[in-house]
Design a protein around this motif. Structure first.
Motif, PDB file in Angstrom:
ATOM      1  N   ARG A  79      -4.396  -9.621   2.331  1.00 13.14           N
ATOM      2  CA  ARG A  79      -3.564  -9.594   1.107  1.00 13.14           C
ATOM      3  C   ARG A  79      -4.063  -8.106   0.013  1.00 13.14           C
ATOM      4  NH1 ARG A  79      -3.623 -15.545  -1.345  1.00 13.14           N
ATOM      5  NH2 ARG A  79      -1.454 -15.747  -1.590  1.00 13.14           N
ATOM      6  N   PRO A 108       0.618  -3.488  -0.641  1.00 15.06           N
ATOM      7  CA  PRO A 108       1.000  -2.896  -2.048  1.00 15.06           C
ATOM      8  C   PRO A 108       1.688  -4.244  -2.770  1.00 15.06           C
ATOM      9  CG  PRO A 108       1.829  -1.526  -0.358  1.00 15.06           C
ATOM     10  CD  PRO A 108       1.080  -2.639   0.355  1.00 15.06           C
ATOM     11  N   LEU A 109       1.402  -4.304  -3.935  1.00 13.99           N
ATOM     12  CA  LEU A 109       2.077  -5.452  -4.777  1.00 13.99           C
ATOM     13  C   LEU A 109       3.401  -5.869  -4.351  1.00 13.99           C
ATOM     14  CD1 LEU A 109       1.211  -7.674  -6.909  1.00 13.99           C
ATOM     15  CD2 LEU A 109       1.955  -6.150  -8.741  1.00 13.99           C
ATOM     16  N   GLN A 110       4.287  -5.001  -4.326  1.00 14.64           N
ATOM     17  CA  GLN A 110       5.804  -5.287  -4.027  1.00 14.64           C
ATOM     18  C   GLN A 110       6.005  -5.938  -2.729  1.00 14.64           C
ATOM     19  OE1 GLN A 110       4.438  -2.344  -4.513  1.00 14.64           O
ATOM     20  NE2 GLN A 110       5.485  -0.881  -2.887  1.00 14.64           N
ATOM     21  N   ASP A 111       5.266  -5.588  -1.692  1.00 11.83           N
ATOM     22  CA  ASP A 111       5.066  -6.181  -0.532  1.00 11.83           C
ATOM     23  C   ASP A 111       4.495  -7.485  -0.350  1.00 11.83           C
ATOM     24  OD1 ASP A 111       6.418  -3.943   0.317  1.00 11.83           O
ATOM     25  OD2 ASP A 111       4.530  -3.078   1.085  1.00 11.83           O
ATOM     26  N   ARG A 112       4.011  -7.990  -1.189  1.00 14.72           N
ATOM     27  CA  ARG A 112       3.081  -9.401  -1.339  1.00 14.72           C
ATOM     28  C   ARG A 112       4.335 -10.455  -1.275  1.00 14.72           C
ATOM     29  NH1 ARG A 112      -2.445  -8.799  -4.604  1.00 14.72           N
ATOM     30  NH2 ARG A 112      -3.225  -6.812  -3.249  1.00 14.72           N
ATOM     31  N   GLN A 113       5.168 -10.416  -1.814  1.00 14.79           N
ATOM     32  CA  GLN A 113       6.342 -11.378  -2.153  1.00 14.79           C
ATOM     33  C   GLN A 113       6.931 -12.077  -0.948  1.00 14.79           C
ATOM     34  OE1 GLN A 113       6.562 -12.869  -5.181  1.00 14.79           O
ATOM     35  NE2 GLN A 113       7.586 -14.382  -4.011  1.00 14.79           N
ATOM     36  N   ASP A 164       6.292 -15.943   0.091  1.00 16.33           N
ATOM     37  CA  ASP A 164       7.581 -16.726   0.398  1.00 16.33           C
ATOM     38  C   ASP A 164       7.409 -17.520   1.703  1.00 16.33           C
ATOM     39  OD1 ASP A 164       8.807 -15.817  -2.078  1.00 16.33           O
ATOM     40  OD2 ASP A 164      10.066 -14.085  -0.831  1.00 16.33           O
TER      41      ASP A 164
END
Length: 67
Positions: free
Chosen positions: A20, A24-29, A33
């Protein structure tokens, strides 16, 4: 309906290989999910009767925990 011998495919190494803090923050979603989806699968398996889903549940819970 699933048979007594059916198993849920578990991408253990796929989840374990993703750290984690290195994402990058945008790739964590998408990872979050996937974890939520696997949590729903575990809940569904725990609610089933007439099938022994313990090994599948254990694998899913390990994947969710990131072990």
């Amino acid at each position: 309906m699933a048979s007594a011998t059916s198993k849920v495919a578990a991408p253990g190494p796929a989840l374990n290989g993703i750290k984690r803090d290195e994402m990058p923050l945008q790739d964590r979603q998408p990872l979050e999910d996937l974890r939520m989806h696997r949590s729903r699968i575990a809940i569904d398996l725990k609610a089933r009767t007439g099938f022994d889903c313990r090994s599948s549940i254990a694998q899913i819970e390990q994947d969710i925990a990131g072990r």
